[in-house]
Design a protein around this motif. Structure first.
Motif, PDB file in Angstrom:
ATOM      1  N   ASP A  20       0.827   1.754  -5.229  1.00  0.00           N
ATOM      2  CA  ASP A  20      -0.419   1.630  -4.462  1.00  0.00           C
ATOM      3  C   ASP A  20      -1.263   2.901  -4.494  1.00  0.00           C
ATOM      4  O   ASP A  20      -2.037   3.146  -3.582  1.00  0.00           O
ATOM      5  CB  ASP A  20      -0.136   1.373  -2.972  1.00  0.00           C
ATOM      6  CG  ASP A  20       0.926   0.378  -2.679  1.00  0.00           C
ATOM      7  OD1 ASP A  20       1.783   0.162  -3.507  1.00  0.00           O
ATOM      8  OD2 ASP A  20       0.907  -0.182  -1.588  1.00  0.00           O
ATOM      9  N   ARG A 103       4.179   1.246   5.680  1.00  0.00           N
ATOM     10  CA  ARG A 103       4.961   0.231   4.965  1.00  0.00           C
ATOM     11  C   ARG A 103       6.175  -0.175   5.800  1.00  0.00           C
ATOM     12  O   ARG A 103       6.871   0.678   6.352  1.00  0.00           O
ATOM     13  CB  ARG A 103       5.418   0.765   3.615  1.00  0.00           C
ATOM     14  CG  ARG A 103       4.292   0.939   2.604  1.00  0.00           C
ATOM     15  CD  ARG A 103       4.818   1.532   1.309  1.00  0.00           C
ATOM     16  NE  ARG A 103       5.775   0.653   0.675  1.00  0.00           N
ATOM     17  CZ  ARG A 103       5.496  -0.138  -0.373  1.00  0.00           C
ATOM     18  NH1 ARG A 103       4.294  -0.122  -0.899  1.00  0.00           N
ATOM     19  NH2 ARG A 103       6.428  -0.914  -0.881  1.00  0.00           N
ATOM     20  N   TYR A 128       0.779  -4.511   1.058  1.00  0.00           N
ATOM     21  CA  TYR A 128       1.003  -3.619  -0.077  1.00  0.00           C
ATOM     22  C   TYR A 128       1.460  -4.413  -1.289  1.00  0.00           C
ATOM     23  O   TYR A 128       2.007  -5.516  -1.168  1.00  0.00           O
ATOM     24  CB  TYR A 128       2.061  -2.565   0.269  1.00  0.00           C
ATOM     25  CG  TYR A 128       1.637  -1.633   1.384  1.00  0.00           C
ATOM     26  CD1 TYR A 128       0.737  -0.596   1.148  1.00  0.00           C
ATOM     27  CD2 TYR A 128       2.128  -1.785   2.670  1.00  0.00           C
ATOM     28  CE1 TYR A 128       0.347   0.258   2.165  1.00  0.00           C
ATOM     29  CE2 TYR A 128       1.750  -0.928   3.698  1.00  0.00           C
ATOM     30  CZ  TYR A 128       0.852   0.089   3.429  1.00  0.00           C
ATOM     31  OH  TYR A 128       0.470   0.930   4.443  1.00  0.00           O
TER      32      TYR A 128
END
Length: 143
Positions: A20, A103, A128
């Motif tokens: 990412d 996350r 994500y």
């Protein structure tokens, strides 16, 4: 953080967030908004950039945009020091609350945010790459 820091910051960005990673253009855009709505910092150890972090702030709300620390410096207090600075900047800018996404598969980061008084308030499903959820967290600066 300045544009001159971007080569090293981009190395850390790609190593820390391989799936990412922000582009250099995205980070340049963030830096272009300093100091109006952004506050980006780097952490130095023996003169070398080992981490960076950024805050977006507008009105009474601020958002931690990113925090990254090189693998060899994690759990050494670098991330906590940068988060402390971001929260201090949010207070200086008179924000009442600070938000972030973390996350769901990053328990060490979640634990750090918990220690700083952030509370989970929601989930962004599959936020994500790889289908990983983001936990939305909030800290009330006036609690």
């Amino acid at each position: 953080m300045t544009a001159a820091d971007l080569p090293r910051v981009m190395v850390i960005e790609r190593e820390t967030f391989p799936d990412d990673a922000w582009s250099e253009g995205m980070l340049r855009g963030e830096l272009d908004d300093q100091p109006r709505t952004r506050h980006y910092i780097v952490a130095l150890v023996e003169g070398e950039i080992v981490g960076y972090a950024g805050l977006a702030a507008a009105g009474e709300q601020a958002d931690v945009q990113t925090i990254a620390v090189v693998a060899g410096q994690r759990r050494s207090g670098v991330g906590a020091a940068m988060l402390t600075e971001l929260l201090a900047e949010a207070v200086r800018r008179e924000a009442r609350e600070v938000f972030l996404e973390v996350r769901a598969d990053n328990p060490p980061a979640q634990a750090m945010y918990d220690r700083f008084g952030f509370e989970a308030i929601g989930v962004r499903r599959r936020y994500y790459k790889g289908g990983i959820d983001a936990i939305i967290m909030k800290k009330d600066l006036h609690a």
